[in-house]
Motif scaffolding. Structure first.
Motif, PDB file in Angstrom:
ATOM      1  N   ILE A 340      -9.633  14.344  -7.089  1.00 62.06           N
ATOM      2  CA  ILE A 340      -8.335  13.661  -7.007  1.00 62.06           C
ATOM      3  C   ILE A 340      -7.253  14.727  -6.846  1.00 62.06           C
ATOM      4  CG2 ILE A 340      -6.794  12.019  -8.093  1.00 62.06           C
ATOM      5  CD1 ILE A 340      -9.540  10.873  -7.544  1.00 62.06           C
ATOM      6  N   THR A 341      -6.718  14.855  -5.647  1.00 62.64           N
ATOM      7  CA  THR A 341      -5.723  15.891  -5.374  1.00 62.64           C
ATOM      8  C   THR A 341      -4.435  15.263  -4.855  1.00 62.64           C
ATOM      9  OG1 THR A 341      -6.583  16.195  -3.122  1.00 62.64           O
ATOM     10  CG2 THR A 341      -7.470  17.628  -4.856  1.00 62.64           C
ATOM     11  N   GLU A 342      -3.362  16.010  -4.966  1.00 59.81           N
ATOM     12  CA  GLU A 342      -2.057  15.582  -4.477  1.00 59.81           C
ATOM     13  C   GLU A 342      -1.827  16.172  -3.092  1.00 59.81           C
ATOM     14  OE1 GLU A 342       1.784  15.012  -7.141  1.00 59.81           O
ATOM     15  OE2 GLU A 342       1.715  17.049  -6.335  1.00 59.81           O
ATOM     16  N   ARG A 343      -1.215  15.407  -2.213  1.00 60.25           N
ATOM     17  CA  ARG A 343      -0.918  15.895  -0.870  1.00 60.25           C
ATOM     18  C   ARG A 343       0.000  17.116  -0.932  1.00 60.25           C
ATOM     19  NH1 ARG A 343      -4.861  13.053   1.654  1.00 60.25           N
ATOM     20  NH2 ARG A 343      -4.407  10.807   1.855  1.00 60.25           N
ATOM     21  N   ASP A 344      -0.026  17.908   0.138  1.00 58.20           N
ATOM     22  CA  ASP A 344       0.886  19.055   0.201  1.00 58.20           C
ATOM     23  C   ASP A 344       2.341  18.612   0.171  1.00 58.20           C
ATOM     24  OD1 ASP A 344      -1.267  20.787   0.316  1.00 58.20           O
ATOM     25  OD2 ASP A 344      -1.313  20.820   2.516  1.00 58.20           O
ATOM     26  N   GLU A 345       2.640  17.499   0.837  1.00 56.22           N
ATOM     27  CA  GLU A 345       3.991  16.932   0.808  1.00 56.22           C
ATOM     28  C   GLU A 345       3.891  15.463   0.422  1.00 56.22           C
ATOM     29  OE1 GLU A 345       5.939  17.627   4.495  1.00 56.22           O
ATOM     30  OE2 GLU A 345       5.862  19.810   4.333  1.00 56.22           O
ATOM     31  N   PRO A 346       3.680  15.177  -0.867  1.00 57.13           N
ATOM     32  CA  PRO A 346       3.472  13.795  -1.301  1.00 57.13           C
ATOM     33  C   PRO A 346       4.741  12.963  -1.240  1.00 57.13           C
ATOM     34  CG  PRO A 346       3.638  15.232  -3.202  1.00 57.13           C
ATOM     35  CD  PRO A 346       3.657  16.121  -1.988  1.00 57.13           C
ATOM     36  N   VAL A 347       4.548  11.657  -1.243  1.00 58.80           N
ATOM     37  CA  VAL A 347       5.665  10.709  -1.213  1.00 58.80           C
ATOM     38  C   VAL A 347       6.132  10.460  -2.642  1.00 58.80           C
ATOM     39  CG1 VAL A 347       6.404   8.371  -0.604  1.00 58.80           C
ATOM     40  CG2 VAL A 347       4.790   9.622   0.874  1.00 58.80           C
ATOM     41  N   HIS A 348       7.437  10.534  -2.851  1.00 56.96           N
ATOM     42  CA  HIS A 348       8.009  10.245  -4.170  1.00 56.96           C
ATOM     43  C   HIS A 348       8.854   8.982  -4.071  1.00 56.96           C
ATOM     44  CE1 HIS A 348       9.626  11.041  -8.175  1.00 56.96           C
ATOM     45  NE2 HIS A 348      10.810  10.678  -7.683  1.00 56.96           N
ATOM     46  N   LEU A 349       8.607   8.027  -4.949  1.00 60.35           N
ATOM     47  CA  LEU A 349       9.378   6.790  -4.980  1.00 60.35           C
ATOM     48  C   LEU A 349      10.233   6.764  -6.237  1.00 60.35           C
ATOM     49  CD1 LEU A 349       6.594   4.222  -3.925  1.00 60.35           C
ATOM     50  CD2 LEU A 349       8.294   5.353  -2.463  1.00 60.35           C
ATOM     51  N   ASP A 350      11.545   6.687  -6.043  1.00 66.96           N
ATOM     52  CA  ASP A 350      12.440   6.611  -7.199  1.00 66.96           C
ATOM     53  C   ASP A 350      12.383   5.236  -7.857  1.00 66.96           C
ATOM     54  OD1 ASP A 350      13.402   9.240  -6.983  1.00 66.96           O
ATOM     55  OD2 ASP A 350      14.807   8.628  -5.399  1.00 66.96           O
ATOM     56  N   HIS A 351      12.171   4.204  -7.047  1.00 70.70           N
ATOM     57  CA  HIS A 351      12.092   2.841  -7.585  1.00 70.70           C
ATOM     58  C   HIS A 351      10.843   2.172  -7.032  1.00 70.70           C
ATOM     59  CE1 HIS A 351      13.239  -1.076  -9.051  1.00 70.70           C
ATOM     60  NE2 HIS A 351      13.093  -1.573  -7.827  1.00 70.70           N
ATOM     61  N   VAL A 352      10.013   1.653  -7.907  1.00 73.56           N
ATOM     62  CA  VAL A 352       8.772   0.982  -7.516  1.00 73.56           C
ATOM     63  C   VAL A 352       8.921  -0.512  -7.795  1.00 73.56           C
ATOM     64  CG1 VAL A 352       6.299   0.772  -7.952  1.00 73.56           C
ATOM     65  CG2 VAL A 352       7.373   3.039  -7.961  1.00 73.56           C
ATOM     66  N   LYS A 353       8.767  -1.324  -6.757  1.00 73.20           N
ATOM     67  CA  LYS A 353       8.834  -2.775  -6.941  1.00 73.20           C
ATOM     68  C   LYS A 353       7.548  -3.297  -7.564  1.00 73.20           C
ATOM     69  CE  LYS A 353      11.955  -3.419  -2.984  1.00 73.20           C
ATOM     70  NZ  LYS A 353      12.111  -4.041  -1.641  1.00 73.20           N
ATOM     71  N   GLY A 354       6.387  -2.806  -7.049  1.00 68.98           N
ATOM     72  CA  GLY A 354       5.130  -3.180  -7.686  1.00 68.98           C
ATOM     73  C   GLY A 354       4.169  -3.975  -6.840  1.00 68.98           C
ATOM     74  N   GLU A 355       4.372  -4.050  -5.517  1.00 71.66           N
ATOM     75  CA  GLU A 355       3.399  -4.750  -4.686  1.00 71.66           C
ATOM     76  C   GLU A 355       2.130  -3.897  -4.552  1.00 71.66           C
ATOM     77  OE1 GLU A 355       3.563  -6.827  -0.368  1.00 71.66           O
ATOM     78  OE2 GLU A 355       3.360  -4.638  -0.363  1.00 71.66           O
TER      79      GLU A 355
END
Length: 626
Positions: A340-355
């Motif tokens: 389980i690794t993190e991408r080199d440039e991962p996506v960051h979400l400040d607000h998660v709706k939850g779908e």
């Protein structure tokens, strides 16, 4: 130490000894400045100690015979000063080298622990806890002498040996040849002993790991309960005694390996002064060049000075070879591939709706086994609820664990707000997804500390509010120490329902928009389940909820129910729709009705109103077709 200083590019653990030595040396790279100071101190101490025999020679050959008291006083003062400087340099180099060694051990422990924290759940399901603990405690602890003093001892003794041999040659090259003629044999013997001890050390550490695993499993609260109730205390003790007996044998073999051969070396080197006296006397009797008394005494003094570092150097070589086995076991963990690794440039979400979406999801534990999940297509809108039911082994828990990336899909993808969870950064995923499982884990700490594990900066008011929502505040407040009560190992001071509500309060405190409930009430009696389910209802409000259900009475109000069978979606719909279908779900409901403990009057509870999430936050939900 920076992470890249420890975690080298792994290419297996079967590399040769030279590569392993380079990896060990790389551990000391961040401290090369301090090591350079140690080297200077070692060199200075060696030069000062080698000067003493020359002062002694001048004393015996010049100062005393010629009655030069002034020179004699200077030479005596020089010997005293030499002893003082040697001691001071020794203390300083010990301080610096020990500090460096302890820092290296700290780096190793931290690197191994950090590596294990990044491993997938699958690694821990196939590895005994005691084995992991043994690698960190016993293996790294066993290297303490090597990393704290061996490096300095190696440099110090090597410098002393070289300086002493040079001084011996300067005094008399013939006596030097006699003194060193057996040195190659000694080196060969020490290498043989080192290889022998290395093999025994590998076996010893494996045995220590096995013992650690036995202790961890059998002396935990759960292990004691099982052993006592099964009447196996005596047999467990006997089994532990057998393992300890094997360790005794390995320890004795490790300490005695090559002991006689090293003793022979010690005897020979201790007898060398007699050989020097004999050689000098024979040379005088045979009419050869005379050797002065001062030269002989100075040479023997140098030889005795050579004896200690030479034997220590040979012993250090044996110790290094032995420690290679420990380093290899540590490097095996540092080289473990991280699933389980993190991408080199991962996506960051400040607000998660939850779908949450499962799109043609496939999963298998390894290439040899069959698929645990196959072609799963499910959509859970933000704020919606999904219940997953099915027989044991259908893949229910695995499906839930794919959302927080405790496992990664082997086919298809799982998305959160349209973003593949594998593309999200770990911080976003940890904030977005909360998990409440059947087996609640509590640390051996206070109630407050266990709750604050979810939110370290939480105030007391926030703790109380979360506990009230989980319907556990009144019970905590009634304890003698309240929120400062120590829960005991794994929370055994609390009942199953109380632990579960503490876990729910902990999750409420974290406030994730997506919630995974993995059979959170399956191990509880009906009355306790009622209280826990009320806490879960409070936790689930206005959150996207995926419930892995064993008792179907807890999921009647779910927006969508999915029946898994052999890793595939067999049925889906609402509770009423699936009952009308009269298929697998209806059969499970009938089974639950037959097993319902409420049939016994002592378990009767008031009928619980069915709460549909749509009553609070109804959202239209169209299940995708397979």
């Amino acid at each position: 130490m920076p992470r890249d200083e420890i975690n080298w590019t792994p290419d297996g653990t079967s590399a040769g000894q030279p590569r392993q030595v380079r990896r060990i040396l790389k551990l000391f790279r961040p401290y090369r400045g301090r090591l350079a100071v140690v080297g200077l101190l070692v060199g200075a101490a060696s030069l000062v100690s080698v000067a003493t025999p020359f002062l002694l020679k001048a004393t015996l050959d010049t100062a005393i015979p010629q009655g030069r008291t002034g020179l004699l006083s200077l030479l005596a003062l020089g010997m005293i000063l030499s002893a003082v400087l040697t001691s001071v340099f020794g203390v300083l180099q010990t301080l610096i080298s020990t500090t460096v060694g302890q820092r290296v051990m700290h780096d190793l422990r931290t690197a191994v622990y950090g590596r294990l924290q990044r491993m997938s759940l699958a690694f821990f399901t196939r590895t005994r806890t005691g084995e992991v603990q043994s690698r960190i405690a016993n293996d790294i602890g066993g290297m303490q002498a090597t990393v704290t003093s061996t490096a300095t001892s190696l440099v110090s003794n090597l410098t002393s040996v070289v300086a002493t041999i040079v001084a011996m040659i300067a005094l008399d090259y013939r006596l030097t040849v006699v003194s060193l003629v057996l040195l190659p044999v000694f080196v060969w013997i020490s290498r043989r002993v080192g290889n022998e001890r290395k093999k025994i050390t590998t076996q010893r550490q494996k045995q220590m790991a096995a013992m650690a695993a036995t202790v961890t499993e059998s002396l935990s609260v759960s292990g004691i309960l099982l052993g006592r109730t099964m009447g196996r205390a005596d047999s467990l003790t006997a089994s532990f005694a057998d393992e300890s007996e094997q360790l005794v044998d390995l320890e004795v073999r490790s300490n005695m390996a090559g002991r006689w051969r090293m003793a022979v070396i010690t005897i020979v080197m201790a007898a060398m002064p007699a050989v020097i006296y004999w050689t000098a006397g024979m040379a005088l009797q045979m009419g050869g060049p005379q050797i002065s008394l001062g030269t002989i005494v100075a040479f023997v003094s140098l030889q005795q000075g050579l004896f200690r570092p030479a034997v220590s150097l040979l012993a250090t070589g044996v110790q290094i070879q032995t420690s290679l086995a420990l380093f290899q076991r540590i490097f095996e963990y540092l080289d473990l591939p991280i699933d389980i690794t993190e991408r080199d440039e991962p996506v960051h979400l400040d607000h998660v709706k939850g779908e949450v979406r499962f799109e043609k999801v496939e999963f298998r534990y390894d290439d040899k086994g069959g698929p645990v999940l196959d072609g799963i297509d499910i959509t859970v809108p933000a704020g919606g609820s999904l219940a997953v039911v099915g027989p044991t082994g259908a893949g229910k828990s695995t499906l839930g664990y794919l959302v927080p990336r405790l496992y990664d899909v082997t086919g298809g993808r799982v998305t959160l707000d349209g973003v593949d969870v594998r593309d999200l950064d770990f911080d976003t995923l940890a904030r977005a997804v909360g998990v409440v499982s059947q087996e609640t884990y509590l640390f051996h700490a206070t109630v407050a500390d266990n709750l604050r594990f979810a939110k370290p900066d939480a105030t007391d008011e926030e703790l109380h509010a979360a506990a009230r929502a989980a319907q556990i505040h009144d019970h905590i407040a009634a304890l003698p120490d309240g929120y400062d009560t120590v829960v005991g190992e794994r929370g055994h001071r609390f009942s199953g329902g109380e632990k579960q509500r503490l876990a729910i309060a902990r999750t409420i405190l974290r406030d994730p928009p997506v919630l995974i409930l993995d059979e959170a009430t399956s191990a509880l009696d009906t009355r306790t389940e009622q209280a826990v389910q009320d806490a879960i209802d409070a936790l689930s409000a206005n959150r996207t909820t995926v419930t892995i259900a064993h008792r179907l009475s807890t999921i009647e109000g779910a927006d969508q129910i999915v029946v898994l069978d052999s890793g595939q979606v067999a049925e889906r719909g609402t509770h009423q729709e699936l009952l009308r279908l009269d298929g697998r779900y209806a059969a499970l409901v009938r089974r639950d009705a037959r097993l319902d403990p409420a049939a016994d009057p002592q378990w009767e509870t008031p009928p619980r109103p069915v709460r549909r999430r749509g009553d609070r936050n109804r959202r239209h939900m169209t299940p995708p077709t397979n």
